[in-house]
Every structure is written in C-alpha cells, then in structure tokens.
Scaffold this active site. Structure first.
Site: not given
Ligand code: FAD
Ligand code: SF4
Ligand code: FES
Ligand code: FES
Lengths: 162, 745, 340
Positions: B475, B635-636, B638, B645, B712
């Site tokens: 997911g 760094r992201i 997406n 998340q 998390e």
C-alpha cells in the site's frame, strides 16, 4: 442437496446450481463465480470490504445468504467500468489516491457509488464521511476517499445535467 | 503476474521521481483486478480452515476428528497425530527474523487462538464447519494475562537483537544538579495490526516444485524460511506476493498455518487455500503488546532537560522474545545531558508480539510526548517553546550529528497552518459551543534504517527497459515509487519502463519494513540503472561513430532515453542507436542497496504534529477535529504517495490514542473483542480534517538518493499530540491509551 | 456454520408456526450462525412476506416488520412525526447494514455481550442454567439497570430505544392468534437463571405501531455516546420527546439505551416533568428518577453517570426542537447548533 439460484450479476442473468445452502453471496461471487474483486475483510458485516449493490442498494455480501437473494440483480466492482472507461468514482479514487493497499477499495467504491445515488450526502464532506463509515480502511486513506467521493459527486452531477 | 505492471494506466502529473504520479497499480485496484492471495483459484483447489484453541494455557486433550471427517465435503483433518513431517522444528529460530510458531508440533496450547488443527475440505463452508465440529476438550491451566499477570524479568535483548538498556552521560550528576523533576506513568493497550486483508495462502505443488501465493513483506527471506522448514531448496519455491492488502509488520513473519497448508497441498496433491478469519488474526500473527512506561524528567532551572529516564514494562509471550522497545523512542528526540533507557518484560499466555507500524517508537513516543507536555505545563511554558528549548542539535544518546534535521521548519510550518500561536496556556479555556476544545502537539521522529536489496535492469534494443526486484507493495506504493526511481536510474521516461516485482524469482529486495524499503530497494534499482547506463556510456564513448566519442563515461548524462555530453549538451545519442550500432539486443546492469559501513551520523525522519480535539464535557466523547503535521523526510519520490503514507500514519495515531485496545478475559485468556466491531479502528467520520505537509530536506548522508522513510513516522508524535490536546481541552491528563470517554468525566 | 434446511415463507400463514429460525436481513442471525452461537437446523426466510409497508395509523404509523432500517429512516412520515426514530436508526450500524436489516430483525437482535457471542463461555441467556460469564469479567458494556445475577447483558438496538420512548406497540402473530406488547416491555428482563424468550415458538412480529406523537413530533431527539464517531454500538444512549405549552411541559418521553436488557423507558421521569418548565434543573431531576435503582454490574459504574447525563442532554435537545434536516452525524454528541 443442490439448490438453484438465479442472479443477474453485472447485467448477466445466471442460473447457479448452489452446492451448499450456507454459501453467502460473497462466497458465491468469490469462490464459485470467480468474481474476486469483491473482498472479504471480516465476513461479519464489520468492515465493508464486501460491499456490493443488491437491487441497487449497497449491502454487505458477507451477511447476505445467497439463497435469500434468489432473483436479485447484483452489481460488483467488476461491473462498473465500461471496457477501459473507468466509472467516475473509480477514476476519482485513482486521482485522489483514495487507497493504498487497495484491499478495501472495491467495497469503498461500491459504497461510494451507492452513496452518490442515494443523493443525501451531496457535497457536504461531513455527510460523506458519515455515509462512508461502514467501510473501514486500515491504510487510513480516508482523506483521499472523501476527496474522491466529493469529486465524483461533482462529476456525476455535471454529467446528469448535461 | 510479474508483467501485471505493463498496463500503462497511471495518470502522469509530472515525470519520474520527485513528481506526483497516480499509482501504476491504481487501475487494477479500482477495478478489482489486482490479485491478492485469497483471490487465487487454481483448478481442483481445496479449502483449509484452522481450528483454534479456546484456552490460553494447557493442552488439547481430545479432538473429535471423526465428527469433522463425517461432515460432507471434509477431506482431511490434520492434528499433531498425523501432521506430515517438517525438516525443521517450528520452534527453531532459523534466523533473526523467525518467530516460534505453531504447526501442530504437539498438543500444548500457549495462547488462545493458537491453531490446534487444520481441516481441509471441498468447500469453505465444509472446512469451516469441520473445524467447529472438532469440539476440543482441554486440560487447561490458569492463564497469565496482562501487565501484572506474571513476575517481570529482564530481557537480554529488545526488538530484534537490540540491547535492552542504554545510559548516556552521568545520570547521578545530572539529577543532583536539577532544579525539579517530574514523574509520569503511561500505559498503552495491546493492539493488533488488523490489515484489512486477512492473512492468506494458496499453495500448489508441481512435482517437487512449490508455488505459493501469500502476502509477504520479505519475499526473499520467506522463500529461504519455507525451504528450511520443508527441507527443500529455495530454488524449488516460487512465492508470488504482488499485492499485500496491508501488512504493517504482521506479514513480515511466517506463521505456522502457512506451513500446514503447504504440507497439506503436498500430502493431498491438490492446491490448498487458507485465509484466516478475522478472529484468527488475534494471536498467531503478532501484535503490539501492552506497555507500562515510567518516565522521569529532571529539569534545570531554565527548563532544560538535565536527565531523562524512560523505563518500559512490556507484555511478552511465554515462548519467544520480542520485547517492545518503547523506551528507545526517547533516545534521540530531545536534548539532555544524561539519559537512561531500560526495559523489562512480563511473560503471559498470548501470541508473541511483533513489529507493528512504528514498533517501539509509537508507544514510546506516546509516553514521552505526554511527559514533555506535563513538563512544559509545570514550567508554565508553551509546549512548542519548551520543545524548542530542548531541541536536540546532536543525538543525545550518541553525541552524533544528525544527517539532516529540518524539525524546526516542521514545527514552524505546522504551527503556522494550525494557528498554534493563539493557544492559551491554561487547560479548559477554549470552547466550541458546549464542547471543550483543546490543542496539543507532539514531535514525530523515526529512524532511517536500510536493509539489503538487489536489482537488475535490462535496457532493450527499442530503448525501453525492464527492471526487476522482489519488492513488496503493501500500500505504500512500491509499484509506483520504485518504478519512478528506476526510471531515473536508467535515464528513461517512466512510460518506457516495465517493472517486475512482487515475486521470489527476482533479485531479493529485502524486507518492506522499518520505513526503509523505498530507500533500500530504490537504491538497488537506481544502481542497477546506473550500471546499465555506465555500460551504455562505455559503448558510446568508445565508439568513434558516436557523437559522444571520447567524452569518457563520466562525461555523459543520461536523460529521456539519451546520453548527453556534459561539456556540450547539443551532442547526444539515443539509447536505441547506441545499442543498434553495437549490435546488441540489450544491456544488463545490476545494483545493490545497503548502507555502507557503520553509520557516522544519526539518521531520522522528523515532524511536528498539532491536534485540535473537541470533548463533550458531560459525556467525555472525543473527536479529533483537526490534525496537522509537517514532516521532514529527505527526498520525496512521489509527493502524493508520501502524503498518503503520512496521513495514514497520523490516523493510526488517532486509533492508538482513542480506539485500539485488544481485551482478554483474564480468567480464560480469550479475547472479548477479537473482531472489527469490538476492536475499534478509526472510521471515516473520525477524521474530519487532516493535513500532512512536507518541508524540503536534502540529506547527503542517509543514502545516495537522499531518501528517508515516510511509512511509520506519522504514528509517532500524533498520539501524544492528541493526548495533550485532550488534556488542554479537559484539564484531565490521560495516562492510559486508548483514552476512554469515561476517564474524562 | 451447521447445515440447515432453507425454506421461504411467502405468506404470513406459512411463517407463523413454522419450525426453525426466521431469517430476515440476516445481519444478526447469519452472524451468530457463523460464530456458532445460533445453530438452527432450519431457516425460514421471511424477507418476502408482504410486510414492507409503512401505513398511516391515526396520527401515527404502522410499520411492517420487513421494512428495512434504511427505508424506515428515510420515510417522509417518519421524519415528520418521529424524527428521533430516524435519528436512532441512522446512528446505528452502517449504511450497508441498514439496507439489509429489517424492523422485526432489529427488535429481535441479540445482545452483543461478548460472552454470549463466545460459545465456549457459559451463558444463561444462550443456555439457561449454565451461569453468567460476564459477571466478574469484562463488563464495561453491561447493564446498570434491571439486571440480575442471572444475566447482566444489554439490548444493543438504537431503534428500539426510540420506539420504546414513543409508545410503540409490537404486533405479533402466533399459532394461537395475535397479540400486542408495548415496546418498552417487549424484551424480558432476566431472572435468576436466565432470560425468558420475548416470543413464543412460532410467533412472528408483523408490525410495529407508533401512536400519534402529538406536540412531540418536532421536539424529539436521540443521542448516542459511542467510542468512535460512527459505526459503533452505544455506550449509553437516550431518546426523548417533549411537548411544551406556555412554558410548561405537557408531554414528555424518555428512554435509555445501553443500560439494560431492554430499552429503559422511564414513565416516572416523564411524570415528574409534567407541568414543569423545560429547564435543565428539571431535566436533571427527571434523569435522576430514570436512573433510580441503577447499580453497576461490574466495572461499569461510570455508565450510571453517563446515562444520567445523556438523558439530560436528550431532553434538552428535544426541548430545543428537532432540526429541520437530519444532522450530518445522526445522534452524535458532536452534532448540533454548536458544531461547525
Ligand atoms: C457490525 C454491526 C454493527 C451493528 N451496529 C448496530 C448499531 O450500532 N445499532 C443497532 O441498533 N444495531 C446495530 N447492529 C445490529 C443490526 O441492527 C441488526 O443486526 C439488524 O437490525 C437485524 O435485522 P435483520 O433483519 O438483519 O435480522 P436477522 O439477522 O434476519 O434476524 C435477527 C433475529 O430476529 C429474528 N427475526 C427477524 N425477523 C423477525 C420477525 N418478523 N419476527 C420474529 N423474529 C424475527 C430472527 O429469527 C433472528 O433471531 C449492527 C450489526 C452489525 C453486524
Ligand atoms: S450477561 Fe447475559 S448474555 Fe452475557 S454471559 Fe451473562 S447471561 Fe450470557
Ligand atoms: S467482509 Fe463483509 S463487511 Fe467485512
Ligand atoms: S487501502 Fe488498504 S485498507 Fe483501505
């Protein structure tokens, strides 16, 4: 003892020789007819993953004894898209990331289709959230789900008007 | 299966990594076509159902197998008397990530809900009834349940192989010099992962080859484990796990019923399917155990933390050693001159706990953030000001620098959006109509581990590519985010990328856990792409016919399926052309993802979470009216997936704070709420307004890609923020989670 | 689930006196069969009985037992005359379950006592004389009124609380003829050994009748305290109706949910309100009377306080008047003039 069951599933009428009177509509769809898009999350009406439309109304297929629904018209997630063209609700879920693992998603989408048809929530987010509360999402994609339902409501209202 | 992702069905909102793009598996999921393990129906398949123990401690004295077998459709009943042999005892810890499990090795019962038999039948209905008809008789002993159910002991390790205690600085000196101290005790309830997809497995043998469909967060490791217990070679096993209907830690570890199904499939020479019932997910597949945490904060005259002492008593099982490492959550959040963190555990008759989304960190953060809030109020300080005063510029547990830490910016952004500056210090001062309103905050922090992953990349003659690694998408969006990274590594457009993943005959992607999967598998994929590009560059720059000739393979950049000369961007060549001239059908690269050497810096994701709650003053019902978090996560890859998340984690925080609590009857050890009507998780109506922002963060140390984790982090900080908001609304300080309405009136 | 014979009753005559368990929406019966608490050898499907009408009955309504909860909650006359009934319905279960659940099934649904729902636990309600496992166990959701050492379970229905408050009558057809019982006393209270059945063998609920609510039609509310905002059973709940003339209460109704083996109608509290001005102190006094004799059946003393307060809340809201449109969060304590 085999009993006969007539169901119109996603527009196609079928006569099913039911091998077990205990079968729920959910287990008929999934285990007998191979329509596994409808999911089982709890089997006890507590999660909404099995939501289908029975005669146009959203219900938990896990608590629907198949024999009791002889003659019913059932719409499942497999019956929403027209070929490659997604139903507006499916499209909205995709664009708003209204899911993560995707397991609750068929149930959420069927529930949302019914919610929009019920025409009681409209564009009130609080009503949408309440109306979608029979569909648990453990990934907790609720923000995206609500956005998707509102967006699809707008799209479908426009389409109706056009 | 592996080619499922050839459907180019996502919506492009940009290109490759760093851009939002809808999920590549999205169309499959919204049309119900994404296959989960229980959706498999090989021809001739039988259905299996486990019978589970109705006592928590003792032995099974009798099973009415005759009654079960007499039920129409029942094919076989497996009990300890006839269970086919295993090559390794299910209680053998074959590696550090193996849990002792029950695969009918004997008649002992060590927790309620433990599998005690497996019934196989033609239909699910028959197997279910067969299991009921076994009607077990037991020799029961009094169960030991709960935090006070047994004498605590000192575990040798906590979590997975971590030391149970840590002391940094001079506690005695720090305490002696402190101006005041504050003690607090916080209890957290037992929680169960309850992924919406029940654990399931479909197993089929083809001679001595075994194919398994089962959701698993560590496919490579699972293959090894199955092979060891079955006594066959890993190469004889194929595990498919393209989609997990949620995992949260509970699908990282094998459980006994999986082995039983595989044995039954071999024994009966038919495919066999098993899906756990919801109630059967309370026991054999892990949980977050109850804790009682004792914190002491010593503060100097300026309000700085001089000493931090965090002790956790955690529930454990009687037969294995996973101890919730909640005290460790205090290691690196706030500056202190000295700290001590310790753990003890109590053995009870429950299934063994395991990692559950933010293991250790979630309950530890909940307790720490409550204590911090209490300290701030005792000092008459704004909770954010107090946190800033105690901001950790280096990791107080090790003295190391942080690899990056944009927590200040997180606090600022989230506080701003939330409107925190108007918060009155005193509790029970804000109202909305008749309802009490309160604002609270918490700090989110989660470590950035990396594991081991490998990947392959193959560039084809037409300039398209296929990349391979056995990643797990539960997911979080591996099908999408990892593909974005892989496309970047290869320097091609993502639409030209085929991603094979989710099964065990691919290079091992390691475990999807610890929020380290994207970083680890992503690094492997990126490196595989880079390796491929390097070879391509070698070909081109050594080929006099290429416009890139002589540039040297470090002198070119890959982009959009072409190599460009760094010193002259006008000179470039398409991958197809390079391959064609070299007469090659493909170029193949390999990559690994892992952290090199010992960490020299403290590596964490951070965030600030702010909550507004409404509480009915008469009835105590709580609603989290607004929840705003800002997070610094490197760094992201997406933004849309990262947001999902983070929001998901925050909503887990809502569940932790207000709902989730598995209850045992202390007399029998059985659960009184092992279903989704009794074990509450948040519903849509519980989440009126929620937002997760991200702040920019470049981290050159965490890994080459600069990727931290997002899975998390959102749980941490949020629980405390809600509890602190409840206090601010009511003046009642919650010291027990979940917070019950009746505790507030 | 055990094997059973499935039959369908198409006429009331075929259902009355039929041997076996009546299957309506199945949302409770099938659930209990799945967990081995109900083990009928025969199911009689009553969903096709011609009992799906909602009819005018004087100023009140006569509701067929097969009317689905969702349809009842949406019916214009229910919304107009018995808004608390609609509010109670909409606060219960989920939209999906309400589409399946019937009026008769809702009234007849079993307790959610977790020991009742665990076939391994002795339970007087399930098997008279075996004992009550809830006593000394997890009793947060158990009764504070009308319980005995035989059983401390509560009735979980939201609908029934509103029905009991507004004088609903249960119409029953049995082999020996028809009879009627007020909703407020329909569910038997436990004795020392268990709980007598509400219906005799072969009896079928045919209708629920609601009399003219008079001046309470626009002064009726249902309030439900629950652990999460939606899709949860009540911790405690209350239905209330008030009619006021010249600042004096001329009619009052009050029933509590989640507190006893039946919806707890308090005629004493209602009587005490008559002739009084509709102010909070009077509501508090009435609530006090409604909770007279309340005692914890375990670690649930807080429920007494909560029940008292929710009674006051329901009366206060009823006095203020029913909103024109059903609230977005039906029966929620977060709903009302002061939210959003
Ligand atoms: C997850 C979940 C959450 C729920 N939450 C709530 C809630 O918040 N509030 C609430 O009020 N309810 C709640 N419910 C209960 C739900 O309202 C009931 O299950 C439902 O109303 C039962 O109606 P049914 O038609 O499905 O009954 P069935 O399941 O078909 O029958 C229930 C019982 O009634 C008997 N019966 C049915 N019709 C008749 C009749 N005409 N005459 C005599 N006997 C009859 C049956 O034999 C059976 O014993 C919840 C249920 C579930 C599964
Ligand atoms: S309270 Fe009643 S229903 Fe619950 S166990 Fe006791 S007797 Fe059974
Ligand atoms: S599977 Fe039907 S509601 Fe959960
Ligand atoms: S998307 Fe995973 S449960 Fe909803």
């Amino acid at each position: 003892m085999t009993q006969t069951l007539n169901l119109t599933i996603n527009g196609t009428t079928q006569t099913i020789a039911l091998d077990d009177p205990r079968a729920t509509l959910l287990d008929v769809l999934r285990e007998r007819l191979g329509l596994t898009g409808t999911k089982k999350g709890c089997d006890r009406g507590q999660c909404g993953a099995c939501t289908v439309l029975i005669d146009g109304r959203r219900m938990n297929a896990c608590l629907a004894l198949a024999l009791s629904h002889d003659g019913a018209a059932v719409t499942t997630i497999e019956g929403l898209a027209e070929g490659d063209r997604l139903h507006p609700v499916q499209d909205a879920f995709l664009r708003h990331d209204g899911f993560q693992c995707g397991y609750c998603t068929p149930g959420q989408i069927m529930s949302a289709v019914a919610l929009i048809a019920e025409a009681e929530a409209g564009l009130d987010p609080e009503r949408v959230r309440e109306g979608m509360s029979g569909n648990l999402c453990r990934c907790a994609a609720y923000a995206g789900i609500t956005e998707a339902v509102l967006d699809a409501t707008r799209t479908m209202t426009r389409e109706d008007a056009a | 299966m592996a080619d499922l992702m050839n459907v180019q069905a996502h919506v492009r909102l940009g290109s490759n990594a760093g851009q939002s793009m809808t999920r590549r598996d999205g169309v499959l999921k919204v049309t119900g076509r994404a296959p989960y393990a229980a959706d498999r129906q090989p021809g001739g398949m039988l259905h299996a159902v486990t019978a589970t123990a109705g006592i928590a401690r003792g032995r099974v004295a009798h099973l009415d197998t005759a009654a079960a077998l007499a039920h129409p459709g029942v094919v076989r009943v497996y009990t300890p008397a006839n269970r086919p042999p295993l090559a390794e005892h299910p209680d053998t810890k074959i590696h550090g990530f193996a849990w002792r499990m029950e695969a009918l090795q004997d008649d002992t019962v060590r927790y309620a809900g433990q599998p005690i038999a497996l019934v196989v039948a033609d239909t699910l209905e028959a197997a279910t009834e067969g299991a009921r008809l076994l009607n077990p008789r037991y020799e029961a002993e009094a169960p030991r349940i709960g935090l006070d159910g047994n004498t605590p002991y000192q575990p040798e390790t906590v979590s997975i192989g971590r030391p149970p205690s840590l002391e940094a600085g001079d506690m005695d000196a720090a305490r002696a010099g402190a101006a005041r101290h504050l003690d607090t005790v916080v209890e957290t309830a037992a929680q169960y992962h309850n992924a919406l997809e029940p654990h399931a497995i479909t197993a089929q043998w083809f001679g001595d080859r075994l194919e398994i469909d089962t959701p698993n967060q560590a496919i490579g490791l699972a293959k090894q484990s199955f092979a060891t217990y079955l006594g066959i070679e890993p190469s004889q096993i194929l595990i498919r796990s393209p989609f997990l209907g949620g995992g949260f830690g509970s699908k990282a570890i094998l459980y006994g019923a999986q082995l039983l199904v595989v044995l039954a499939a071999r024994d009966l020479d038919r495919p066999v399917k098993l899906a756990l019932r919801r109630d059967q997910m309370f026991g054999p597949v892990g949980h977050r155990p109850a804790t009682r945490q004792t914190l002491r904060l010593d503060l100097d005259e300026h309000g700085r933390i001089a000493a931090l002492d965090h002790h956790t008593l955690a529930v454990a099982s009687t037969f294995d050693d996973f101890i919730e490492s909640a005290s460790n959550a205090s290691h690196s959040v706030y500056a202190t001159t000295a700290m001590r963190t310790t753990h003890s555990a109590v053995r009870t008759d429950t299934g063994t706990p395991g990692p559950m989304r933010a293991p250790g960190e979630a309950p530890g953060s909940a307790a720490l953030e409550v204590a911090i809030d209490e300290a701030a109020y005792a000092l008459g300080m704004d909770p954010l000001a107090f946190r800033l005063l105690n901001y950790a510029d280096t990791d107080p547990s090790t003295g190391m620098e942080f690899s990056s830490k944009a927590l200040r910016e997180c606090y600022e952004r989230a506080a701003d959006l939330f409107g925190w500056k108007d918060r009155p210090l005193e509790p029970r001062t804000m109202r909305q109509g008749r309802l009490l309103k309160g604002w609270g905050m918490g700090t989110a922090q989660f470590p950035c581990p990396m594991f081991q992953a490998a990947a392959h990349a193959t560039l084809r003659a037409d300039g398209s590519a296929v990349v391979e690694t056995s990643a797990a998408d539960m997911g979080q969006g591996a099908w999408t985010a990892l593909a974005q990274i892989a496309a970047d590594g290869l320097g091609i457009d993502i639409d030209r990328l085929e991603f094979r993943s989710g099964q065990s005959d691919l290079p091992d992607a390691g475990v999807a856990g610890g929020s380290g999967h994207t970083a680890t598998a992503g690094t492997a994929l990126f490196n595989a792409g880079a390796d491929t590009v390097r070879q391509l560059a070698d070909l081109a720059t050594n080929d006099p016919a290429s416009p890139l000739f002589g540039a040297g393979n470090a002198g070119v950049t890959a982009r959009g399926g072409r190599l460009y000369r760094n010193d002259d961007e006008s000179r470039s060549e398409a991958y197809e052309d390079i391959l064609a001239r070299a007469g090659l059908d493909l170029v193949r690269g390999e990559g690994k993802g892992a952290r090199e050497g010992e960490a020299q810096r403290a590596m964490f994701s951070h965030g600030g979470v702010f909550a507004e709650v409404l509480v009915d003053p008469d009835l105590g019902q709580i609603r989290v009216n607004r929840l705003v978090g800002a997070f610094a996560v490197g760094r992201i890859v997406n933004p849309q997936l990262a947001r999902s998340q983070l929001l998901g984690g925050m909503i887990w925080g809502v569940g932790f704070a207000l709902h989730e609590e598995a209850i045992h009857d202390a007399r029998t050890g059985r659960f009184t709420n092992n279903d989704l009507a009794g074990y509450h998780i948040p519903v849509n109506a519980d989440i009126p307004m929620i937002e997760a922002l991200t702040v920019h963060e470049d981290d050159p140390f965490v890994n080459a890609l600069g990727i931290k984790g997002v899975g998390e982090l959102g749980v941490t900080g949020t629980v405390g923020a809600i509890a602190n908001a409840v206090w601010h609304a009511t003046g009642v300080r919650p010291h027990r989670f979940p917070i019950h309405p009746e505790s507030l009136i | 689930m055990n094997l059973f014979d499935y039959t369908r009753a198409d006429t009331l005559g075929a259902a009355v006196g039929a041997e076996g368990a009546l299957l309506a929406g199945g949302t409770n019966l099938l659930d209990l069969m799945k967990i081995g608490v109900a083990t009928p050898s025969r199911l009689v499907d009553v969903t096709r009985l011609p009992l799906s009408q909602i009819e005018d009955h004087g100023g009140g309504l006569r509701i067929g037992a097969m009317v689905r909860n969702a349809d009842l909650a949406r019916h214009p006359q229910v919304l107009a005359r018995f808004p608390a009934v609609a509010e109670a319905l909409l606060s219960g279960a989920s939209a999906q379950l309400r589409n399946a659940a019937t009026t008769g099934g809702n009234v007849m649904q079993s307790t959610r006592c977790s020991y009742f729902m665990d076939p391994l636990s002795p339970c007087n309600r399930r098997e008279p004389g075996t004992g009550c496992s809830a006593i000394g166990g997890e009793t947060r959701n158990h009764a504070i009124l009308g319980w005995t050492s035989g059983c401390i379970a509560t009735h979980p229905s939201d609908l029934c609380v509103a029905l009991a408050a507004f004088d609903a009558v249960v119409e029953i057809a049995g082999p020996a003829g028809t009879r009627e019982v007020p909703m407020a006393t329909f569910h038997p209270l436990p004795d020392a050994n268990g709980v007598p059945p509400a219906l005799a063998a072969g009896e079928v609920i045919t209708h629920i009748r609601l009399p003219d609510p008079g001046g309470m039609a626009r002064h009726a509310r249902y309030v439900k305290l629950r652990e999460r905002t939606s899709f949860a059973f009540a911790i405690v709940s209350a239905a209330a109706g008030i009619a006021v003339q010249d600042n004096r209460i001329v009619a009052a109704r009050l029933a509590l949910g989640g507190v006893a083996a039946r919806p707890w109608r308090s005629t004493g509290a209602e009587a005490a309100l008559l002739g009084q001005p509709p102010i909070e102190t009077n509501f508090a006094r009435a609530a006090e009377l409604a909770l007279q004799g309340a005692a914890p059946s375990g670690n649930n003393a807080a429920k007494i306080v909560l029940a008292r307060r929710i009674a006051v809340r329901a009366l206060t809201l009823a006095a203020a008047g029913t909103p024109d449109r059903m609230p977005a969060l039906p029966a929620s304590v977060f709903e009302g003039d002061d939210h959003g």
